[in-house]
Write a protein that holds these residues in place. Structure first.
Motif, PDB file in Angstrom:
ATOM      1  N   PRO A  40       0.798  -1.228   0.000  1.00 28.77           N
ATOM      2  CA  PRO A  40       0.000   0.000   0.000  1.00 28.77           C
ATOM      3  C   PRO A  40       0.836   1.287   0.000  1.00 28.77           C
ATOM      4  CG  PRO A  40      -0.250  -1.203   2.083  1.00 28.77           C
ATOM      5  CD  PRO A  40       0.485  -2.109   1.125  1.00 28.77           C
ATOM      6  N   GLN A  41       2.118   1.203   0.335  1.00 31.66           N
ATOM      7  CA  GLN A  41       2.984   2.394   0.230  1.00 31.66           C
ATOM      8  C   GLN A  41       3.221   2.793  -1.229  1.00 31.66           C
ATOM      9  OE1 GLN A  41       6.351   2.453   3.461  1.00 31.66           O
ATOM     10  NE2 GLN A  41       6.190   0.347   2.769  1.00 31.66           N
ATOM     11  N   MET A  42       3.019   1.843  -2.151  1.00 34.97           N
ATOM     12  CA  MET A  42       3.112   2.085  -3.608  1.00 34.97           C
ATOM     13  C   MET A  42       4.481   2.599  -4.060  1.00 34.97           C
ATOM     14  SD  MET A  42      -0.663   3.654  -4.421  1.00 34.97           S
ATOM     15  CE  MET A  42      -0.474   5.121  -3.447  1.00 34.97           C
ATOM     16  N   ASN A  43       5.536   2.303  -3.334  1.00 38.57           N
ATOM     17  CA  ASN A  43       6.873   2.795  -3.713  1.00 38.57           C
ATOM     18  C   ASN A  43       7.288   2.284  -5.089  1.00 38.57           C
ATOM     19  OD1 ASN A  43       7.970   2.337  -0.309  1.00 38.57           O
ATOM     20  ND2 ASN A  43       7.243   4.200  -1.275  1.00 38.57           N
ATOM     21  N   LEU A  44       7.066   0.998  -5.308  1.00 39.64           N
ATOM     22  CA  LEU A  44       7.473   0.410  -6.589  1.00 39.64           C
ATOM     23  C   LEU A  44       6.658   1.022  -7.731  1.00 39.64           C
ATOM     24  CD1 LEU A  44       9.103  -2.566  -7.523  1.00 39.64           C
ATOM     25  CD2 LEU A  44       6.762  -2.884  -8.231  1.00 39.64           C
ATOM     26  N   SER A  45       5.337   1.108  -7.550  1.00 37.27           N
ATOM     27  CA  SER A  45       4.474   1.692  -8.601  1.00 37.27           C
ATOM     28  C   SER A  45       4.929   3.103  -8.944  1.00 37.27           C
ATOM     29  CB  SER A  45       3.013   1.777  -8.126  1.00 37.27           C
ATOM     30  OG  SER A  45       2.580   0.573  -7.597  1.00 37.27           O
ATOM     31  N   ASN A  46       5.182   3.903  -7.928  1.00 38.06           N
ATOM     32  CA  ASN A  46       5.547   5.297  -8.168  1.00 38.06           C
ATOM     33  C   ASN A  46       6.904   5.408  -8.853  1.00 38.06           C
ATOM     34  OD1 ASN A  46       3.187   6.431  -7.157  1.00 38.06           O
ATOM     35  ND2 ASN A  46       3.916   6.296  -5.047  1.00 38.06           N
ATOM     36  N   THR A  47       7.849   4.620  -8.395  1.00 39.69           N
ATOM     37  CA  THR A  47       9.181   4.698  -9.009  1.00 39.69           C
ATOM     38  C   THR A  47       9.132   4.226 -10.462  1.00 39.69           C
ATOM     39  OG1 THR A  47      10.058   4.230  -6.829  1.00 39.69           O
ATOM     40  CG2 THR A  47      11.622   4.117  -8.636  1.00 39.69           C
ATOM     41  N   LEU A  48       8.221   3.295 -10.739  1.00 39.07           N
ATOM     42  CA  LEU A  48       8.109   2.791 -12.121  1.00 39.07           C
ATOM     43  C   LEU A  48       7.179   3.653 -12.974  1.00 39.07           C
ATOM     44  CD1 LEU A  48       7.965  -1.041 -11.415  1.00 39.07           C
ATOM     45  CD2 LEU A  48       9.849   0.247 -12.428  1.00 39.07           C
ATOM     46  N   LYS A  49       6.761   4.790 -12.438  1.00 36.70           N
ATOM     47  CA  LYS A  49       5.925   5.747 -13.167  1.00 36.70           C
ATOM     48  C   LYS A  49       4.565   5.172 -13.550  1.00 36.70           C
ATOM     49  CE  LYS A  49       9.357   6.122 -16.044  1.00 36.70           C
ATOM     50  NZ  LYS A  49      10.305   6.420 -17.125  1.00 36.70           N
ATOM     51  N   ALA A  50       4.041   4.268 -12.749  1.00 35.93           N
ATOM     52  CA  ALA A  50       2.717   3.711 -13.027  1.00 35.93           C
ATOM     53  C   ALA A  50       1.647   4.690 -12.547  1.00 35.93           C
ATOM     54  CB  ALA A  50       2.555   2.373 -12.314  1.00 35.93           C
ATOM     55  N   SER A  51       0.487   4.714 -13.223  1.00 31.43           N
ATOM     56  CA  SER A  51      -0.654   5.468 -12.705  1.00 31.43           C
ATOM     57  C   SER A  51      -1.230   4.686 -11.533  1.00 31.43           C
ATOM     58  CB  SER A  51      -1.758   5.587 -13.761  1.00 31.43           C
ATOM     59  OG  SER A  51      -1.228   6.022 -14.966  1.00 31.43           O
ATOM     60  N   THR A  52      -1.670   5.411 -10.515  1.00 32.51           N
ATOM     61  CA  THR A  52      -2.222   4.698  -9.359  1.00 32.51           C
ATOM     62  C   THR A  52      -3.631   5.180  -9.011  1.00 32.51           C
ATOM     63  OG1 THR A  52      -1.079   6.244  -7.909  1.00 32.51           O
ATOM     64  CG2 THR A  52       0.010   4.138  -8.299  1.00 32.51           C
ATOM     65  N   ALA A  53      -4.120   6.205  -9.711  1.00 33.11           N
ATOM     66  CA  ALA A  53      -5.464   6.707  -9.396  1.00 33.11           C
ATOM     67  C   ALA A  53      -6.438   6.302 -10.488  1.00 33.11           C
ATOM     68  CB  ALA A  53      -5.428   8.227  -9.269  1.00 33.11           C
ATOM     69  N   GLY A  54      -7.572   5.744 -10.062  1.00 29.05           N
ATOM     70  CA  GLY A  54      -8.629   5.406 -11.012  1.00 29.05           C
ATOM     71  C   GLY A  54      -8.267   4.305 -11.992  1.00 29.05           C
ATOM     72  N   VAL A  55      -7.313   3.472 -11.616  1.00 35.73           N
ATOM     73  CA  VAL A  55      -6.922   2.353 -12.487  1.00 35.73           C
ATOM     74  C   VAL A  55      -7.017   1.051 -11.691  1.00 35.73           C
ATOM     75  CG1 VAL A  55      -5.337   3.709 -13.933  1.00 35.73           C
ATOM     76  CG2 VAL A  55      -4.490   2.647 -11.828  1.00 35.73           C
ATOM     77  N   PRO A  56      -7.185  -0.083 -12.378  1.00 34.21           N
ATOM     78  CA  PRO A  56      -7.198  -1.346 -11.644  1.00 34.21           C
ATOM     79  C   PRO A  56      -5.845  -1.604 -10.966  1.00 34.21           C
ATOM     80  CG  PRO A  56      -7.619  -1.703 -14.011  1.00 34.21           C
ATOM     81  CD  PRO A  56      -7.373  -0.244 -13.822  1.00 34.21           C
ATOM     82  N   VAL A  69      -4.139  -9.043 -16.931  1.00 35.64           N
ATOM     83  CA  VAL A  69      -4.137  -8.430 -18.271  1.00 35.64           C
ATOM     84  C   VAL A  69      -4.809  -7.054 -18.210  1.00 35.64           C
ATOM     85  CG1 VAL A  69      -5.032  -8.640 -20.628  1.00 35.64           C
ATOM     86  CG2 VAL A  69      -4.035 -10.641 -19.482  1.00 35.64           C
ATOM     87  N   GLU A  70      -5.889  -6.962 -17.469  1.00 37.94           N
ATOM     88  CA  GLU A  70      -6.592  -5.672 -17.368  1.00 37.94           C
ATOM     89  C   GLU A  70      -5.810  -4.649 -16.536  1.00 37.94           C
ATOM     90  OE1 GLU A  70     -11.128  -7.518 -17.688  1.00 37.94           O
ATOM     91  OE2 GLU A  70     -10.180  -7.258 -15.727  1.00 37.94           O
ATOM     92  N   ALA A  71      -5.099  -5.133 -15.526  1.00 40.98           N
ATOM     93  CA  ALA A  71      -4.457  -4.204 -14.585  1.00 40.98           C
ATOM     94  C   ALA A  71      -3.035  -3.821 -14.979  1.00 40.98           C
ATOM     95  CB  ALA A  71      -4.462  -4.816 -13.183  1.00 40.98           C
ATOM     96  N   ALA A  72      -2.386  -4.623 -15.851  1.00 42.94           N
ATOM     97  CA  ALA A  72      -0.979  -4.368 -16.171  1.00 42.94           C
ATOM     98  C   ALA A  72      -0.827  -3.129 -17.056  1.00 42.94           C
ATOM     99  CB  ALA A  72      -0.373  -5.583 -16.860  1.00 42.94           C
ATOM    100  N   GLN A  73       0.045  -2.241 -16.667  1.00 45.91           N
ATOM    101  CA  GLN A  73       0.368  -1.050 -17.468  1.00 45.91           C
ATOM    102  C   GLN A  73       1.723  -1.280 -18.121  1.00 45.91           C
ATOM    103  OE1 GLN A  73       0.091   2.518 -15.002  1.00 45.91           O
ATOM    104  NE2 GLN A  73      -1.528   1.558 -13.789  1.00 45.91           N
TER     105      GLN A  73
END
Ligand SMILES: Nc1ncnc2c1ncn2[C@@H]1O[C@H](COP(=O)(O)OP(=O)(O)OP(=O)(O)O)[C@@H](O)[C@H]1O
Ligand SMILES: [Mg+2]
Length: 253
Positions: A40-56, A69-73
């Protein structure tokens, strides 16, 4: 697909940094890499420049509301399933049937689409980490080179034992990785010896490679670049390359 996780219930031991480095090196070498952020800290998502709002998110994958498949960016040369702040509530939000196996099952559906899945977990031994260890073929145990951090290794080893008994008999411990290590200090030698004794006890080894403390690690994360791009000739990038070669030799037999 080979599924790897650098995991520990200890906070701040370089789990995310290590997972980022493993994925970056593999992707650089042409492998198809899927990162899954469970924290839930989302460190990896943020560092990888993933969107985290309003996405699966990975939580949606765990609850069955989205597939991987639906959630992978797809970003640059990797794919990432981001975490959500609500991942912290996963325990309450997930259906109780097959709870520990939800990530494993979701990953099975994309096993032919990726060469490696890399799982980043929070510093806790709850449902998220159990799901990751149940899905993983290999776990790396990062340990920050101080005495208290090594205490964490024993706790994780007990969890791994239980995982092998109940949910994933094939889980293998790749080894203990000493992170933020400074070989010049006298405590470092003691830490390595302690880590080796512990590794013996839990039937694994300490990687020959170790990762030094270096400011460029934080800088690369701040500018959201892989360490190998931000500071390709830094000593710590060399440490990580050396470690990943050692890891892959083991994982790929
Ligand atoms: N070798 C290193 N040199 C300097 N700083 C480092 C190094 N490795 C990690 N760090 C920094 O230490 C902090 C913790 O690292 P990281 O986030 O990878 O740990 P973690 O185990 O994933 O933490 P958490 O338990 O919070 O998820 C981060 O700020 C990171 O940039
Ligand atoms: Mg982390």
């Amino acid at each position: 697909m080979i599924t790897l996780a650098a995991a520990s219930q200890k906070g701040g031991v370089a789990k995310t940094t290590t997972n980022l480095a493993i994925g970056a090196k593999l992707a650089e070498d042409g492998a198809r890499v899927l990162y899954i952020d469970l924290d839930p800290q989302m460190n990896l998502s943020n560092t990888l420049k993933a969107s985290t709002a309003g996405v699966p998110s990975s939580l949606d994958v765990l609850t069955g509301e989205a597939t991987i498949v639906e959630a992978a960016q797809v970003i640059d040369n990797y794919a990432v399933v981001p975490a959500s702040r609500l991942n912290g509530k996963a325990d309450d939000l997930m259906p109780s049937v097959g709870k520990d196996y939800r990530l494993r099952k979701a990953l099975e559906a994309v096993a032919d689409d990726y060469d490696y899945a890399i799982l980043d977990t929070p510093p806790a031994l709850g449902t998220l980490t159990v799901n990751a260890l149940t899905a993983a073929s290999w776990v790396v145990i990062p340990a920050q080179a101080d005495a208290y951090s090594l205490d964490g290794v024993t706790d994780l080893a007990a969890t791994i034992q239980a995982i092998r008994e109940y949910t994933n008999p094939d889980l293998q411990i790749a080894g203990i990785l000493l992170t933020r290590y400074n070989p010049r200090t006298s405590i470092s030698k003691i830490i390595r010896e302690d880590a080796e004794a512990m590794a013996d006890e839990i039937g694994t080894r300490v990687f020959k490679a170790w990762i030094r403390e270096a400011t460029v690690v934080k800088e690369a994360q701040a500018v959201k670049q892989p360490l190998f791009e931000y500071a390709p000739s830094s000593k710590v990038a060399y440490d990580y390359r050396f470690f990943i070669d050692e890891l892959l030799e083991e994982v790929n037999g």
